[in-house]
Design a protein around this motif. Sequence first.
Motif, PDB file in Angstrom:
ATOM      1  N   ILE A 234       1.229  60.548  28.580  1.00  0.00           N
ATOM      2  CA  ILE A 234       0.145  60.053  28.985  1.00  0.00           C
ATOM      3  C   ILE A 234      -0.219  58.691  29.908  1.00  0.00           C
ATOM      4  O   ILE A 234       0.430  57.960  29.395  1.00  0.00           O
ATOM      5  N   ILE A 235      -0.426  58.806  31.035  1.00  0.00           N
ATOM      6  CA  ILE A 235      -0.921  57.723  32.060  1.00  0.00           C
ATOM      7  C   ILE A 235      -2.082  57.290  31.749  1.00  0.00           C
ATOM      8  O   ILE A 235      -3.138  58.098  32.115  1.00  0.00           O
ATOM      9  N   VAL A 236      -2.438  56.161  31.477  1.00  0.00           N
ATOM     10  CA  VAL A 236      -3.784  55.439  31.598  1.00  0.00           C
ATOM     11  C   VAL A 236      -4.026  54.697  32.987  1.00  0.00           C
ATOM     12  O   VAL A 236      -3.278  53.733  33.503  1.00  0.00           O
ATOM     13  N   SER A 237      -5.152  55.288  33.494  1.00  0.00           N
ATOM     14  CA  SER A 237      -5.260  54.934  35.093  1.00  0.00           C
ATOM     15  C   SER A 237      -5.851  53.471  34.883  1.00  0.00           C
ATOM     16  O   SER A 237      -6.599  52.900  34.107  1.00  0.00           O
ATOM     17  N   GLY A 238      -5.294  52.442  35.915  1.00  0.00           N
ATOM     18  CA  GLY A 238      -5.625  51.178  36.390  1.00  0.00           C
ATOM     19  C   GLY A 238      -5.092  50.336  35.200  1.00  0.00           C
ATOM     20  O   GLY A 238      -5.265  49.137  35.826  1.00  0.00           O
ATOM     21  N   ALA A 239      -4.366  50.669  33.843  1.00  0.00           N
ATOM     22  CA  ALA A 239      -3.960  49.868  33.220  1.00  0.00           C
ATOM     23  C   ALA A 239      -2.386  49.051  33.604  1.00  0.00           C
ATOM     24  O   ALA A 239      -1.821  49.889  34.248  1.00  0.00           O
ATOM     25  N   GLY A 240      -2.114  47.981  33.245  1.00  0.00           N
ATOM     26  CA  GLY A 240      -0.637  47.391  33.494  1.00  0.00           C
ATOM     27  C   GLY A 240      -0.016  47.753  32.201  1.00  0.00           C
ATOM     28  O   GLY A 240      -0.072  48.934  31.490  1.00  0.00           O
ATOM     29  N   HIS A 241       1.112  46.679  31.827  1.00  0.00           N
ATOM     30  CA  HIS A 241       1.687  47.180  30.680  1.00  0.00           C
ATOM     31  C   HIS A 241       1.258  46.972  29.416  1.00  0.00           C
ATOM     32  O   HIS A 241       1.885  47.195  28.327  1.00  0.00           O
ATOM     33  N   MET A 242      -0.032  45.973  29.399  1.00  0.00           N
ATOM     34  CA  MET A 242      -0.625  45.880  27.987  1.00  0.00           C
ATOM     35  C   MET A 242      -1.768  46.636  27.817  1.00  0.00           C
ATOM     36  O   MET A 242      -2.997  46.172  27.385  1.00  0.00           O
ATOM     37  N   ILE A 243      -1.675  48.028  27.618  1.00  0.00           N
ATOM     38  CA  ILE A 243      -2.510  48.887  27.645  1.00  0.00           C
ATOM     39  C   ILE A 243      -3.707  48.661  26.381  1.00  0.00           C
ATOM     40  O   ILE A 243      -5.001  48.796  26.486  1.00  0.00           O
ATOM     41  N   PRO A 244      -3.024  48.158  25.433  1.00  0.00           N
ATOM     42  CA  PRO A 244      -3.886  48.147  24.061  1.00  0.00           C
ATOM     43  C   PRO A 244      -4.954  47.016  24.178  1.00  0.00           C
ATOM     44  O   PRO A 244      -6.130  46.848  23.846  1.00  0.00           O
ATOM     45  N   ILE A 245      -4.506  45.899  25.267  1.00  0.00           N
ATOM     46  CA  ILE A 245      -5.698  44.950  25.461  1.00  0.00           C
ATOM     47  C   ILE A 245      -6.447  45.125  26.582  1.00  0.00           C
ATOM     48  O   ILE A 245      -7.584  44.924  26.762  1.00  0.00           O
ATOM     49  N   GLU A 246      -5.772  45.959  27.731  1.00  0.00           N
ATOM     50  CA  GLU A 246      -6.408  46.075  28.850  1.00  0.00           C
ATOM     51  C   GLU A 246      -7.581  47.326  28.878  1.00  0.00           C
ATOM     52  O   GLU A 246      -8.423  47.311  29.320  1.00  0.00           O
ATOM     53  N   SER A 247      -7.125  48.204  28.125  1.00  0.00           N
ATOM     54  CA  SER A 247      -7.788  49.454  28.152  1.00  0.00           C
ATOM     55  C   SER A 247      -8.111  50.000  26.604  1.00  0.00           C
ATOM     56  O   SER A 247      -7.566  51.168  26.309  1.00  0.00           O
ATOM     57  N   PRO A 248      -8.466  49.097  25.664  1.00  0.00           N
ATOM     58  CA  PRO A 248      -8.705  49.265  24.346  1.00  0.00           C
ATOM     59  C   PRO A 248      -9.208  50.867  24.083  1.00  0.00           C
ATOM     60  O   PRO A 248      -8.623  51.627  23.069  1.00  0.00           O
ATOM     61  N   TYR A 249     -10.362  51.393  24.452  1.00  0.00           N
ATOM     62  CA  TYR A 249     -11.074  52.386  24.086  1.00  0.00           C
ATOM     63  C   TYR A 249     -10.220  53.561  24.592  1.00  0.00           C
ATOM     64  O   TYR A 249      -9.898  54.504  23.609  1.00  0.00           O
ATOM     65  N   ILE A 250      -9.768  53.496  25.691  1.00  0.00           N
ATOM     66  CA  ILE A 250      -8.839  54.783  25.980  1.00  0.00           C
ATOM     67  C   ILE A 250      -7.889  54.834  25.200  1.00  0.00           C
ATOM     68  O   ILE A 250      -7.286  55.966  24.867  1.00  0.00           O
ATOM     69  N   PHE A 251      -6.915  53.815  24.910  1.00  0.00           N
ATOM     70  CA  PHE A 251      -5.767  53.690  24.220  1.00  0.00           C
ATOM     71  C   PHE A 251      -6.051  54.336  23.042  1.00  0.00           C
ATOM     72  O   PHE A 251      -5.394  55.255  22.143  1.00  0.00           O
ATOM     73  N   ASN A 252      -7.254  53.586  22.102  1.00  0.00           N
ATOM     74  CA  ASN A 252      -7.323  54.105  20.903  1.00  0.00           C
ATOM     75  C   ASN A 252      -7.740  55.581  20.689  1.00  0.00           C
ATOM     76  O   ASN A 252      -7.287  56.330  19.724  1.00  0.00           O
ATOM     77  N   GLN A 253      -8.518  56.086  21.697  1.00  0.00           N
ATOM     78  CA  GLN A 253      -8.938  57.623  21.755  1.00  0.00           C
ATOM     79  C   GLN A 253      -7.759  58.419  21.938  1.00  0.00           C
ATOM     80  O   GLN A 253      -7.785  59.453  21.058  1.00  0.00           O
ATOM     81  N   THR A 254      -6.900  58.108  22.940  1.00  0.00           N
ATOM     82  CA  THR A 254      -5.603  58.871  23.237  1.00  0.00           C
ATOM     83  C   THR A 254      -4.923  58.903  21.832  1.00  0.00           C
ATOM     84  O   THR A 254      -4.459  60.036  21.431  1.00  0.00           O
ATOM     85  N   ILE A 255      -4.687  57.812  20.947  1.00  0.00           N
ATOM     86  CA  ILE A 255      -3.886  57.746  19.915  1.00  0.00           C
ATOM     87  C   ILE A 255      -4.624  58.728  18.605  1.00  0.00           C
ATOM     88  O   ILE A 255      -4.210  59.763  18.237  1.00  0.00           O
ATOM     89  N   LYS A 256      -6.140  58.528  18.649  1.00  0.00           N
ATOM     90  CA  LYS A 256      -6.580  59.388  17.707  1.00  0.00           C
ATOM     91  C   LYS A 256      -6.526  60.911  18.041  1.00  0.00           C
ATOM     92  O   LYS A 256      -6.360  61.840  16.968  1.00  0.00           O
ATOM     93  N   ASP A 257      -6.676  61.193  19.102  1.00  0.00           N
ATOM     94  CA  ASP A 257      -6.721  62.657  19.528  1.00  0.00           C
ATOM     95  C   ASP A 257      -5.594  63.056  19.425  1.00  0.00           C
ATOM     96  O   ASP A 257      -5.345  64.424  18.740  1.00  0.00           O
ATOM     97  N   PHE A 258      -4.465  62.361  19.420  1.00  0.00           N
ATOM     98  CA  PHE A 258      -3.087  63.017  19.494  1.00  0.00           C
ATOM     99  C   PHE A 258      -2.696  63.099  17.967  1.00  0.00           C
ATOM    100  O   PHE A 258      -2.344  64.366  17.580  1.00  0.00           O
TER     101      PHE A 258
END
Length: 261
Positions: A234-258
Motif C-alpha cells: 500500500i502506498i499512502v499518498s502525500g506522506a513521507g517516511h513517518m506515515i504513523p505521525i503524518e497520516s495516522p487515520y489512513i495508517f490505522n485504517q489500512t492496518i485494521k482492514d488488513f
Amino acid sequence: MSIKINNLSVFTTGEKKNIPFVLVHGFPFDHSMWDEQVKELSKQYYCITYDIRGMGESSAGDGQFTMESFVDDLEIIVDELELEKPVLCGLSMGGYISLRAVERMEAKFSTLILCDTKSDPDNSEGKLKRAAGIKMINEKGVEKFVRQFVPNCFSENFMADHKEEYKNVINRSQRNSPTGVKGCLLAMAGRTDTTPFLQKISIPTLIICGEKDKLTPPAVMKLMADNIINSEFIIVSGAGHMIPIESPYIFNQTIKDFLMR
Ligand code: MLT
C-alpha cells in the motif's frame, strides 16, 4: 502500563486477553511515535510499544548495540509478557529489527507489518553517512545531528502544516542520549542483508510506504513486496517516511482492514 523488562521501558495498552500487537519504532525516535496507533488499535488489540535500547527512556548503557542485540531485546519482551503470536509492526529501523526477528523466529509471530523500511543492508555510501553522523554527534552534539537528520523523515507538506507537532518530535529526539544514538547508528551500519529471506516469509505481510518517502521510497518497497509471496503493498499518498505521525487515520485504517481479512 509502563514496566521495565531487561532494562527497557515497555508500555502496554489495552486488554491482555486481546490479540497482542507489538510496534517497533524508527530512528531517532521513541515509543511515542506510535501514540496515535496505540490510541486506536488498543480498542481491539493488546498493544505493546517500547523504547529501543539507547532511545527514549531505555538506558544506553555502554552503547555497544548490534541488530542481533535489538532482536534479542524484542524476543525477551515477547517471552516475558508471554505474548501468543503477536502481530509485529516495525517502521524503518524498527522494520530492520522486525525483518531480522522474523528471519530468526518466524513461528513466534502471526503477522508482519513493514512500514517505510528495507531489507538491504547499508552500502558503502550509507556506512559513510553513519560515520559522518557519529562524527557530527561527537563534535556538535546530538541536537545538531537530529536537526539535520529528521527533516528527511517527513514530507515538506507535513513540516509546513504541522509546525507544532513537528517541533515536538524534534525536541523529543534531541533528548536521546548521544551514546544511544551513536549505538543505533553503528547497529544499523552493521546489520545483515535480509533480502534473500524475503521469499521464505510465509506469514501474512503488509507493506506500507509513504508516497513521498525519501529514505525508503515506494520503488524500493515495491521490490520487497514483490519478493514476499503472501504480501500486500500500500502506498499512502502525500506522506513521507513517518506515515504513523503524518497520516495516522489512513495508517490505522489500512492496518485494521488488513488484519480483518
Ligand atoms: C529510521 O527512520 O529508522 C531511519 O531512517 C533508518 C535508517 O537511518 O536507516
